[in-house]
Structures are given as structure tokens and as C-alpha cells.
Design an enzyme around this catalytic site. Sequence first.
Site, PDB file in Angstrom:
ATOM      1  N   HIS A  44       2.396  -0.344 -10.609  1.00 33.63           N
ATOM      2  CA  HIS A  44       3.455  -0.929  -9.772  1.00 33.63           C
ATOM      3  C   HIS A  44       4.109  -2.036 -10.581  1.00 33.63           C
ATOM      4  CE1 HIS A  44       4.618  -2.831  -5.608  1.00 33.63           C
ATOM      5  NE2 HIS A  44       5.626  -2.818  -6.475  1.00 33.63           N
ATOM      6  N   GLU A  78       5.378  -4.726   2.783  1.00 24.27           N
ATOM      7  CA  GLU A  78       5.433  -6.026   2.114  1.00 24.27           C
ATOM      8  C   GLU A  78       6.074  -7.035   3.072  1.00 24.27           C
ATOM      9  OE1 GLU A  78       7.156  -8.036  -2.015  1.00 24.27           O
ATOM     10  OE2 GLU A  78       8.104  -6.233  -1.222  1.00 24.27           O
TER      11      GLU A  78
END
Length: 327
Positions: free
Chosen positions: A41, A212
Site C-alpha cells: 500500500h 479510512e
Amino acid sequence: MEASKTDDGSVSPSSESARFIAGLESGDLATLRRVPKADLHVHAYLGGCRAHIRARTGQDIPPLQGVLGSMDEMHAWNEAYVGPVFKAPGRRALPFEATFVQCVRDGVARIDMGLDVAVVAREWATPADAWTWLKDIHRREAPAVDWLPQLGASRGSRPEKVEAWAEPLLELGTFRTFDLYGDELARPVEAFKGVYRRAKAAGLILKCHVGEWGAADDVVRAVEVLELDEVQHGIAAAESSAAMRFLADAGVRLNLCPTSNLKLGRVKRIEEHPIRRLYDAGVRVTVNSDDPLMFGSDLSEEFLLLFEAQVMSAVELDLIRRAALSD
């Protein structure tokens, strides 16, 4: 390298694991950087080596100071500090080059990153040209790194445009993962179902930035609607035992970025990072850097941060490291 059997039949850690654990326990970043790791990521635009960029341009990109409160603030920071460096004539390759250089310097043996479909459509004559260009950078800067070429798209783009831009790139048969990023509240995941079905048919690993800024239910819905294999961030899932059970049962992996979560105000203290709850609930997790150029923390430092805050043990972090390299 896997663990091996000793003379008495017990299992001993591999030499790589032993060095990694010792590096954590002694706080020795040099040792940690010599042990292979996977960064699954990370964004090329902000994933590069600061020293390499400075050497190439004479310009410095300072790491973010303080905490940001929104994606808009993050974009504004990029425009102020990164844009002037990378948007100068003749520097289109620099972010990708610097990211591969960062891999070599930090012992990243496996990386998932690539191209935005909208950028390819805007800046290259053909998708094949874009692929050849990026492949040559990898060959030149980090040929020994196991590179998972990624196609990405922003949730800010119109879904029908994303599908049209992605189609010829998927037809190349060279990309291995697909990711959706940007403001996760901009459009519902259902709007992108078409391009995800096409990416799945092409055999790509399906990923999405979710959880998130949103809630645990958003993570579950994204996995179900888009048939995700992996979630980028997904920390909101730790707020729900049902969501964690769902992810664990489905075998969906969360690619987590501790410093990013701190710098964007998603976690107040590293000691409270939800990787602990997720791991204990049986959810597959990895540790990643996200944007080291912005957040000032490379992958080795991310592991050390979690260890020194006593969030995870050295052995647990080594298990996470090894799984990310082999899964």
C-alpha cells in the site's frame, strides 16, 4: 525464508527472521532495512526517496509537520510542496524512479504500485506506450524487486470514464492489481461495480481504499459489492466485532499504514492503533508506508514504530512481514 527445524525437532526462526526480530529489539534501522519486506500500500507520487529526488533536482520536499484534518488538506499540501518538483518539464518519470530507488534502499523486495488510468489516458498516446515506459523504469532502477503492477483510479472520476480508460489497459494483460483511491466519500462503491467486474474477469487482485474516513459498514459493503480481495486501510472495521468477523471469515486482507493514520488524524496515538484489535480478531493484516515522502516514515520505520509503542511483538511483526512477502 521459512523457519527451520533444529536438531531436537523444535522450530527455529530463519536467519532473516532472526535479523528482523533483533533489529526491532535493538532499534537498529540499518538491520531492518537489510531484511526483505513487502510494501503493498504505497503511492508512487508520494512513495519516493527524498534524498534521490534532492540529488536529481536540487529541491527538497520536507515531510509533513503536524496533523491534517481532511483529504482536501492533504491535496493542498501536495500542491504546495510536491507539485512544483514533479510537474516541472522532463520529470514525469521521477516519482516512479524515486519509488523504486526507495525500495532498494529500504529492503522492499515486493511492491504494489503503478499507474492511474486517467493519467494514462491524458499523457500517453497508447496504453502500451505507458506500460513500456513504466516497465523500463522498473528494469533500470529495481530489477530484483518483485513488482506487482497496479492500475488505479480516483473516486473523483466519473465511473463511466474510469471504465473506458481502464478497458484498453486491462486488455494488455500486464497489470496484476486494481485499486480505487481518493476521497472515499465522493461516490458510493456501487458506481464502480462495472470496472471491478472487468478487472476481476482479467484476473486482477481487487483492492479499494475504504474505511479510512468512513465506517465499519462501509468496509463490509465495499468488500461485498466490489468482491474485494484486499482493503487499503479499512481501520474502521476495528470498531465492529461483526465487521472483523466478516473480514476474517472471508480472508480479506487489510493493508494498513500506521503513520499515515496518525498524520491524517484517523488515530490519536500509535499505542491505540487498531492493527492490534484486527490481528487479535483473526483479520489478515500487513504493514505498509502509504506515502513516505509526505509522512516521513519508510516501511522499516513503520514496523519499528509499532514495536516501540508495544502495539505488536517482534515475533508478530515478523509473521506479518513474512506473510506479505508470500501471500
